[in-house]
Structures are given as C-alpha cells and as structure tokens.
Design an enzyme around this catalytic site. Sequence first.
Site, PDB file in Angstrom:
ATOM      1  N   CYS A  26       0.826  -1.204   0.000  1.00  0.00           N
ATOM      2  CA  CYS A  26       0.000   0.000   0.000  1.00  0.00           C
ATOM      3  C   CYS A  26       0.863   1.258   0.000  1.00  0.00           C
ATOM      4  O   CYS A  26       0.425   2.312  -0.458  1.00  0.00           O
ATOM      5  CB  CYS A  26      -0.957   0.008   1.189  1.00  0.00           C
ATOM      6  SG  CYS A  26      -0.141  -0.053   2.790  1.00  0.00           S
TER       7      CYS A  26
ATOM      8  N   HIS B 297      -1.525   1.079   7.560  1.00  0.00           N
ATOM      9  CA  HIS B 297      -1.996   1.048   6.173  1.00  0.00           C
ATOM     10  C   HIS B 297      -1.938   2.454   5.590  1.00  0.00           C
ATOM     11  O   HIS B 297      -2.199   3.434   6.290  1.00  0.00           O
ATOM     12  CB  HIS B 297      -3.430   0.508   6.139  1.00  0.00           C
ATOM     13  CG  HIS B 297      -4.053   0.534   4.782  1.00  0.00           C
ATOM     14  ND1 HIS B 297      -3.531  -0.161   3.715  1.00  0.00           N
ATOM     15  CD2 HIS B 297      -5.156   1.174   4.305  1.00  0.00           C
ATOM     16  CE1 HIS B 297      -4.289   0.040   2.650  1.00  0.00           C
ATOM     17  NE2 HIS B 297      -5.276   0.855   2.982  1.00  0.00           N
TER      18      HIS B 297
END
Length: 1017
Positions: free
Chosen positions: A454, A838
Amino acid sequence: MDKILEALVSSSHPLTVKRAIVKKVTEAAEKEVTEEQCQALYHLTTRLILLGEDAFQRQVGLQVQEAYARYHRDEFARFFSKEYVLGLLQQGYGSLDRRDPAILDFLHGSLRLLISCPAVLEMAPLLQTEVLRIICERPEPATCAKLATILTDFPQCVPREKAGVLFCQQLVRTFAYFHCPATEERELREYVTQVTRVSVLLQGIWKAEPATLLPSLQEVFAIISSTDPSFEPSIALASLVQHIPLQMITVLIKSLTTDQNVKDASMTQALCRMIDWLSWPLANHVDTWVIALLKGLAAVQKFTILIDVTLLKIEQVFNRLWYPIVRQGALVVLSHMLLSFQHSPEAFHLVVPHIVPLVKSLKNDGLPNSKTFLLQFAELVHCMMYQYSGFPDLYDSILESIKELPKPNEEKIKFVLNQSAWTSQSNSFASGLLKITGKSETGKTGLVNLGNTCYMNSIIQILFMATDFRRHVMSLHLNGSNTLMKKLQLLFAFLAHTQRAAYSPRSFLEVSRPPWFTAGSQQDCSEYLRFLLDRLHEEEKTLSALQVTSSKPEPATTSAETLQAATSQPVADMPTHPAPVAAKGDGRTLVERMFGGRLSTTIRCLQCHSLSEKEEPFTDLSLAFCPSMSKCHGPTDEHKSSSSVGPCQGAVNGGSESSEGSVKEGAGTGMERPVVEPTLSVPDLVDYFLAPEILENENCYFCERCASLQRAKKVMQVVMAPEYLILTLLRFSYDATCHVRRKILDNVGIPLHMSLPLRQHGISASSSFSTAATSSSSDSPDSGENLAKKLKPSQKEDGMTENRRNSETNDSDSEMLSVPYVLSSVVVHSGMSSESGHYYSYGRNASSTDGYVAHPCPKDLESSSLSESSTATQEEMGCAGNKSMDWFLFNDSRVSFTNFESLQNVTSRFPKDTAYVLIYRKQEVSGQPGNSGPVVNGSRLSGEPPLQKELMDAITKDNKLFLQEQELNARARALQATSASCSFRPNGSDDNEPPGSCGPSGGGGGGGFNTISRLVF
C-alpha cells in the site's frame, strides 16, 4: 331469378343495361322468395365472386348476395353451413386452391353478413381449428394478412387456451418465412402493410391472453438463435418488438443471458439478427431491446459474444444512418456499441472511413431533423477520438468536417465513456454472484495490493493525480526502452485506460522497490517516494549524458525538440528517444521541473556578522512538529532548537522518522493522548521549518573569520518554488529512552490553499562578495549530485561556500513573495507505528488555474505570512473543495468519490488516521511573469497527450485478456451458483469506518489502540 342473372352477366348487352337489370334483381330481394330460389342465387353469386371472369361479374355477385342475405338471413345461414365452410378451407372452390386469398375474402364477407346470427358462434370452434391448421402450413404474407383481418373482426374465432399458445407460436414462426422479393415501392408498401396487420393481430391476442406472450417470445428467440445455415429468418419479426411491453425487458433479458442452455453461438446469432431488425422501417423499440441485450451480456460477462458481434455488425449499423426512417434508432445502437467497446480502437476504426461522407450528406440533405442528428453524431465522434487519440492521419479529415459543430467538454466525455463501458457497475442486469468486477463509478483505476504494498500504491496514485507530471510522462517517446520512466509511463497508461477495476503493478514494483526494502514487509511511503524520484532523475541525467556523447559527430535532436514533437505530433510511429525530455534551453530533468525547488541556507555569525550561504535543491520538505502549541504560532529564535530538522534530513526509517531531538518534548506524548480537533495546521509547520534558528551552546557555529565557535543565526529561505510542493510530516520519532519508534498523532489542519514565502533576488544575501565564489557555490558538483538526497544538518558545513560581509550589511534586500499553492493530494497513514498500519490517499485533479491569486508580501513579515494566509483561505474551502465529485479516495483496489470535508475530518473521526505526505500544486500569480496559462517551464501541455501506439497495443491486449478472464470466471460462478451460499455486506461509509480500516470500505488497517502492532497491507 338465378337463370336470368346468369344469362345477363354473360350476355353482350351494354353495361348500362346490365346494371339496370341487376338493380331490379337486388330490389326483388325485399319480396318473398322461396328457399330454393335463395339457395340457387347464393350458389350463383358465390361462383361469380370467386370465379368471375371480370370485375363486373364479381361486383354483381357481391351486390346480389349481400341483398338477399340481408332479407333472407336464415336461408343464407343454412347455405353457409359448417360443412360448406370446411369444404372451402380444405378443398378450395373449383379451380381456386384452398390457400387462395380470395377464399378468405369470401369467408370474411360471409361472416360479416351473419355477424349477429347464432350461426357464427356455432361456427367458431370449426374456424379455430382451421385457422391453426392454415397457420401451420406457413402461408404467404397476403394469406396471413387476410386471416388476420378475419380474426381481428371475429375474435371468437381465435384459438383458445393451449391451442391459443400453439397458434401464437406457429404464427410467430410463420413470420420468419415472410420474405419479400419485391423491389418496387408499391409492392414494398403492400408487404409492410401485410406484416403490420398480422403483428397487430398478435398484439391483440397477447393483451387478451397474457399467457400466450412468453411462449411467443421464446419462439422468437428460438427462431433468431437458430444456427441452421439453410434458414435465414425474415426481418419482419422486428414488427413484433414494438408490441412487447417494455416493463418486461429486465426479466426477459436476464432470463436469456443467464440460461445455461443457450450456447454462445446461438446467442451470437440472435444478437446479430436483432441488430438486422434496425432495417425494419416501422418497428419501434428495436434499439431499446438491442441495447438491453448488449447490457445483459456485459452483465454476465459474455465479452466474447460482444466483441464478435460488434466487429461483425458495426459497419452495418453505421450504414443504417443513411436512411432517415431508421436513422435515430441506428444511432442509439451505434453509440452504445462504440462507447462500450473501450478495450480497443478496432471497432471505431472500422467506421472511420464512412464518417466524413455521412457528415457531408447530413449537412446537405435539407431534412428538418438532420441538424439535431448531426449534433448528436458529432458528439459521439468526439468521444471516440478522445478515447483513441493518437491517429491524426485518420482523424484530420473528420475534425475538419465537424469543426463548426460544438465539442463536448472533457468532463462530459469522461462521464459518457465511464457510464458506457462493458465493465460499468451501473448495469442493472448483474446481481449476486454474477456482479461484474468493473471500474467503480469514479472511472478511476485502483491498484492491487501485492502484499504490504500500500505504500507504493498510495504514492503511485498521488503522482498520477499530479496532472502536469502525468501528462509529461505520457508525452515521452520511449519506444523500445526498458527504463524506469518507461515502466512508469506504462503504469500511468494502464491507470488511465484499463478496463480493470484494479491493475496489478507487479512489474513496476520489481523495478522501483529500493534494494533495502524487504519484500512483503510494510515500508515507509515517503522513503519510497524519494527513492523513486531520485531514480527517475538520475536515470534521465545518465541517458541524456549518453545521448549527448553519442551525438557529438553531428547535431542530434535535442530533448526540448523531443518534447515539442511529443506534444504536437500524436502519431506513435515517431523516432524513438531513449531519454526523457527536458525543457528548451533548460538542462533540468522532468523530476526537477515538476518537483524540484531550491532552498537557501544562510548562517550569520553573531560575533563578527559574517555570512555563509549555500543553495541546494530539494524535492520535498520534511516538516517537524512544534515543541508546544503555544510556541508553534510564530516561533522566535530561542524557541527553535539547534538540532531542528533540515529541509530534507535523513532519519531512522529512511528519512521519515525524525531523530529524538528533532521532535521536542511533548511531541512524543501525542500517541497516548491523541488530539481530536486540529490545533495546528500545515502552514504552521512550514512556518516552524522556515523560522530563524539560533545556533548556540553545544551547537555553536564555527566561524572561519573568528576562528572559533560562536553563536550564530541560521535562516532558510526558498529561492525557487517547485511546480508541485511535496510536504512530509515527520510523524515517526525515535524514543531513545524506551528504544521504540513512536507516532505523533496530532491532528494537523490541512488547508485547501496555502502560500509559500519565496525570496525574489533583488540583492542576494551574498551579492557583495566575489562573483567567482558565488558561481562556485551554485555550480558545485555537490549541489546537483543527488536531487533527492536530504540536506545535512545545519552544523555540518562540508562543501559549503562561505561568503562574508560587514556587520553593516543587511541580511537581505530581496523582496519576499507569497507563492500560492492548491492542495492536490494527501497520503494518509492509518496505524500506530511506521512498521505497521496502512496507507491510502486522497487526490483531485488540481490545475495551475484554480482561481486563487496571491500578492507579494512585505519582507519583514517573512515566513509568518503563511499562518495568516491559511486562516484567510479557510473561507474558500467550502466553495472550492467540497465538490462531491472533485475528490477521490484511493484505497488499494478500491476507488470512491469523497469530498474535502472528509479529508479534513479524517483524523477527528479516526484518531490513528493522520495525514503524512501532501502534494500542493503551484498556482498562477496575477502580474507575475511565467504564470500565464498551463505552461511548465516552457513546456505547454494543456490536455491529455494522445496514447502512443506501443502503449495502446499493450492496453488493448490486456483489456482483451481481462474480458476473457471475466467471462471464464462468470461461467465458473454460474455453474456453482446453485450450491453456493454467499452473504454480502454493504460497503461502509466514511462515517462508520475509517477509510483505511480492514472493513469492506477499506483496503486493510493497522493495529488499533487496543491491539498489538501488526503488519498489514
């Protein structure tokens, strides 16, 4: 009487005499006549009607029969018995065949004479049977039309119940044999009238007996889906479509497209024949049904059928545009076929040669509707040329022919293309397991998470949303090269044009991942961004140097000329240039021109007032947090520690974590006590970064003039503002006491607009010293050795050129300008530490002309103007940043619409989700040279560059592969649908889950407040 009448009609008397005698005979019908005489007259008149030698004899027969049947109805009913009718229908009459239309005309006329008699009701069962038999014999259109007239006038003769279903099915099949060999207009009109009459009969039956409709439609599909090469059904079936209720479209199409018994070959044949129906002149709603079937097939991912049919029929549909009577329906189907065929230009290029002649014809035909039609057609052509740019040899003549017609704007074109794609989720026919995995409603493409990637996905998306950078990358001609820039160009091309909802960037990850990054582990996105830009910069410098060396024997095309060729000549088959391009007369690389700025660092000795100045490039500014909120707004010399982080200082985790001293006391405690409401803003951090700093105590400055350590004042000023300003918030600090990395969770306000103080050179800080010294500083190898390298801390003076001046000299006589910037994108980190969590990003298409104008600020305000301007611009956010369709949320594979308010409040609602990397786009300043229009250092790119042939070929190949994958997956899921039990959870909204959470609304999340830190995506 019958003998007299028979002798009269065959005699040679004048016609007037004959008519006078016939009149006497018809008047005699009012008188009493024996049954024998009536029967003889009925037989005679029947013979005259059916076998009369001329029109006079047939007319006499009709007149006399009608007169006597009116006054002697019972006798006529006994004459016109069931046996007599059965003989006519099964054996004919005399020389007339039983299939002759004259017999049906006689039958119709006789029934009308008995319309109110019980004899008709008694004859109905017989006629129901005979009608069904006749239809099963596949009569000609004329016979069917006569029969339809009888059944329309006498509905009691229509077969009922099961026989009615069979009758409708057989009548539909008879339609398939209604071929018309006629070429004369009169014959064609008669044929169309006959077909229309039969279709109206079916409409009446369907309304009266709804149970007959579905079997009839099943028969229609069975006929048109037949793959028998010896049988070609008539397009007269098109006349039935207008009588099918439109509310049945969804149910019928879904039933057809999900029926596993329907083979692809049959479905292809059926679709092709439905498209043929567009030629039928009087049929309504054919285009509606054709498009419904196209969408239905797309919903169940039968892309092979759609591709084959489109390529086979697109030219035929286009040719229908020449005929005004079917033009509008054909345009609707043509538009859908072209706009949905987005994986390749093949379909559009099949019709390109026919566009100009059609446009010329429409301009000159003088029909009242031609002008409106031409506007619609021109809009379609503009959309297709936008979708498949890069073919000027094909499009020049088209553009010339439609140049005076209005052109839709880019946003409208993108919306139309997005809504029309086969993979569009707006399709209403897909449900459950067959739901298509196409792009989201945003039209943007996500990136597949390849295992804790990510960090890369979020960076790629924000670079893609940097419009000018993307356009320059896409305009480079790098055919045949295998450089990192070529890989980035290919990735951008896929993000812009792929049919996939999310593209897998595996090949780009392999070439762009820093060698010290462990595969499969979470990494720092800021560190990755710096490494990527540095690689692109160094690669371009190396290739440019090699190109210059190899071209010494004779002049070669300069990189500037290459860029101009890329922007002015969209043809893909151009000379290949291995190196990316630079602006004319400017040796800077693309990364330098887009993201590069220059920072001046000046140190004044407070003892002898001598100055030392150095300029270095930067691609991002790393902003440390203030030691306390009270000191953040307007820091003084004493408030800023001598170990404050430099503009691009390295740190523990690749430069994104500040050292222990970089974040002062109090900053590290933000992890235990997150701030909900913003107490500081990005301009505050920039102010703190640029504020003057006193070097003292352990950090004293070694002054060469004094030859000793002295207290000094350090000032950093931006002397060249980048087109895109990258700001990294140093949220990760190393706690030397606990030996852990902590995250600063302070909520930082993010303004839509902000200003960056820029020092305009009037009299530079070192201008009174030798020109040679100044030149050596700016041209030293160190200054350009590594663009993305972080500057060293201020106390290290390696390679710095010192320039001294007297104490009477002012610090700077240069004017400070406030350079306006607008927010382009933000990377958000969700989690509690740099090793977990994330990344996701917000982005928008920011241009250099977003309507924000700044003015020069007084030099005595220095960097404090930032805080003031940020407050003033808060009022502009509502009108400029809250457009519901203006912002996008990129969360790995998922892309959704969002707004600026959601970005501003993300940390307030989800404390562990904090802004980390921000990109601002420089705006035009009124009255300032070099900012008029979308020009980037001499390189003008005002629109999306055309897609080059090599890139288009790669995208076309992958799009076809994707459609095949979707089709295979859909078939596999359909086979398992009966045994599968799946539950679907609706996507959560931002109000319920953070965008970076593990729920369906996010792409993965980090450890929460009560969970152990763990690696996620």
